[in-house]
Design an enzyme around this catalytic site. Structure first.
Site, mmCIF file in Angstrom:
data_model
loop_
_atom_site.group_PDB
_atom_site.id
_atom_site.type_symbol
_atom_site.label_atom_id
_atom_site.label_comp_id
_atom_site.label_asym_id
_atom_site.label_seq_id
_atom_site.Cartn_x
_atom_site.Cartn_y
_atom_site.Cartn_z
ATOM 1 N N ASP A 1 -4.483 -4.905 5.963
ATOM 2 C CA ASP A 1 -4.988 -5.678 4.832
ATOM 3 C C ASP A 1 -4.007 -6.767 4.431
ATOM 4 O O ASP A 1 -2.839 -6.501 4.162
ATOM 5 C CB ASP A 1 -5.254 -4.742 3.645
ATOM 6 C CG ASP A 1 -5.924 -5.451 2.480
ATOM 7 O OD1 ASP A 1 -6.746 -6.343 2.734
ATOM 8 O OD2 ASP A 1 -5.639 -5.101 1.320
ATOM 9 N N SER B 1 0.856 -1.189 0.000
ATOM 10 C CA SER B 1 0.000 0.000 0.000
ATOM 11 C C SER B 1 0.889 1.236 0.000
ATOM 12 O O SER B 1 1.713 1.385 -0.899
ATOM 13 C CB SER B 1 -0.958 -0.025 1.199
ATOM 14 O OG SER B 1 -1.873 1.049 1.126
ATOM 15 N N THR B 2 0.788 2.099 1.008
ATOM 16 C CA THR B 2 1.547 3.349 1.024
ATOM 17 C C THR B 2 3.049 3.088 0.912
ATOM 18 O O THR B 2 3.613 2.337 1.698
ATOM 19 C CB THR B 2 1.259 4.132 2.318
ATOM 20 O OG1 THR B 2 -0.142 4.206 2.526
ATOM 21 C CG2 THR B 2 1.849 5.532 2.249
ATOM 22 N N HIS C 1 -2.651 -1.146 -3.366
ATOM 23 C CA HIS C 1 -3.809 -0.283 -3.213
ATOM 24 C C HIS C 1 -3.675 0.911 -4.157
ATOM 25 O O HIS C 1 -2.767 1.722 -4.004
ATOM 26 C CB HIS C 1 -3.935 0.214 -1.771
ATOM 27 C CG HIS C 1 -4.212 -0.881 -0.792
ATOM 28 N ND1 HIS C 1 -3.976 -0.748 0.552
ATOM 29 C CD2 HIS C 1 -4.729 -2.135 -0.955
ATOM 30 C CE1 HIS C 1 -4.329 -1.864 1.181
ATOM 31 N NE2 HIS C 1 -4.773 -2.719 0.274
ATOM 32 N N MET D 1 -0.070 1.009 5.077
ATOM 33 C CA MET D 1 -0.822 1.315 6.285
ATOM 34 C C MET D 1 -1.936 0.301 6.474
ATOM 35 O O MET D 1 -2.556 -0.140 5.512
ATOM 36 C CB MET D 1 -1.415 2.725 6.179
ATOM 37 C CG MET D 1 -2.095 3.214 7.437
ATOM 38 S SD MET D 1 -0.900 3.457 8.779
ATOM 39 C CE MET D 1 -1.985 4.011 10.087
#
Length: 369
Positions: free
Chosen positions: A303, A181-182, A207, A300
């Site tokens: 997930d 993600s991030t 993401h 973050m």
């Protein structure tokens, strides 16, 4: 009282500055301490206000956002969220910004800006909270094209000068599953550029919203020896290829006879995400079992953490990025806490460790669980 996150908004649009200021000030844990119409005004504002986070538009007068970001990350590194248009060109610029050290981005609509940004308010403030605690690094030099020149796949008829690593026959059965993600766009690039042209098939959930994954896959494809593309529903998953979950859609793995295939579907978000790492990893546990190698990169939230444990229980071997090299140590931390990791490694060591395991040879000192 907990200190509020201070934010400076940099955007040439008075409407966008006003909207972002309202969205930020509506949160109890953050405050917009300044709003600048261009980078030169922003430079003085940053010196005076010393904000925790900056939101930065790409297209601005006097100095564009990328040039300002480059100077900022060389001289005074700090968390930056890019605000770019939801276009193919906007996506390309965004990935260059992430390469320079921006933590994340918000894709603003070209039309209906007011309603569009208000709909994204929850996402925007979540990204600001993440950015406020992200690890940022000084930009030593502008990103080099040397890596691209030395690592891209060889055009038809050309002779490759890049070293090729012969994979064992297991590469037709083994599959590498990556979740991020991030900070993940650059982390994924770091892993993929080290993969040889005959690496096992790689499936990736990052993401990302619709409209950005096409450019993301194309960018990776231009840099890597493997071929990289957006996953298509029903597509056979082949060695030497990496498949990126399309923005806004889930990606999972299934079997069709003796082949592995991609399933791309528009089902409900999982853990608030679509695509979701949980969906990909759970399918890997069910379909691949011991033929899977799992990789959890920076991001973050949680997930994919529980599904990665399911992969481990089904016989997968899993790698998790360590805290020191993560932009945000959220998803990797939760995977570790779930007992999903076999090895916790710095980002630079993950691809070599995976290749070493495929060759069944030692690959140096690692943090084994």
């Amino acid at each position: 009282m907990t200190k509020r996150i201070s934010v400076v908004v940099v955007d040439d649009s008075a409407l966008v500055r006003s909207l972002l200021t309202q969205i930020i000030n509506a949160q109890p844990d953050m405050v917009c301490t300044g709003a600048a119409s261009d980078p030169l005004v922003a430079r003085e504002m940053i010196r005076e206000l010393n904000p925790d986070v900056i939101t930065l538009d790409v297209e601005m007068p006097r100095m564009d956002g990328l040039e300002f970001l480059s100077r900022l990350m060389r001289l005074r590194p700090m968390p930056v969220i890019m605000v770019s248009t939801l276009t193919e060109q906007g996506a390309d610029v965004t990935f260059r910004a992430l390469e320079m050290g921006a933590v994340d981005y918000v894709a603003k609509p070209r039309i209906g800006v007011s309603s569009g940004l208000n709909e994204l308010a929850g996402d925007i403030v979540d990204k600001i909270r993440v950015a406020a605690c992200a690890q940022v690094r000084r930009l030593v030099a502008a990103p080099s094209a040397v890596a691209a020149a030395s690592n891209h796949h060889t055009p038809p008829g050309a002779t490759s000068t890049a070293p090729q690593t012969a994979m064992p026959r297991l590469s037709t059965e083994k599959m590498i599953c990556i979740g991020a993600s991030t900070g993940g766009t650059e982390a994924i690039r770091e892993v993929l550029i080290k993969m040889p042209a005959d690496a096992p098939a790689i499936v990736i959930t990052q993401h990302m919203p619709p409209g950005f994954t096409t450019s993301f896959a194309a960018r990776l494809d231009s840099l890597c020896r493997i071929r990289v593309s957006e996953a298509q529903n029903g597509q056979r998953l082949l060695p030497g290829h990496a498949y990126v979950a399309p923005g806004g859609l889930h990606l999972r793995i299934d079997r069709s006879g003796s082949n592995y295939v991609a399933v791309v579907e528009d089902s409900e978000p999982v853990n608030r995400h679509r695509p979701s790492v949980e969906v990909l990893f759970r399918s890997a546990a069910r379909v691949l079992g011991p033929n899977a190698l799992g990789i959890m990169l920076t991001g973050m939230g949680a997930d994919g953490a529980q599904a990665m444990r399911e992969m481990k229980d089904a016989g997968s071997y899993n790698y998790v990025q360590d805290e020191a090299t993560c932009v945000v140590f959220g998803m990797p931390k939760m995977a570790i806490q779930a007992g999903a990791a076999h090895e916790i490694l710095p980002l630079s060591q993950i691809a070599p460790a995976v290749l070493s395991r495929l060759h069944n040879t030692p690959s140096g000192v690692r943090h084994r669980i």
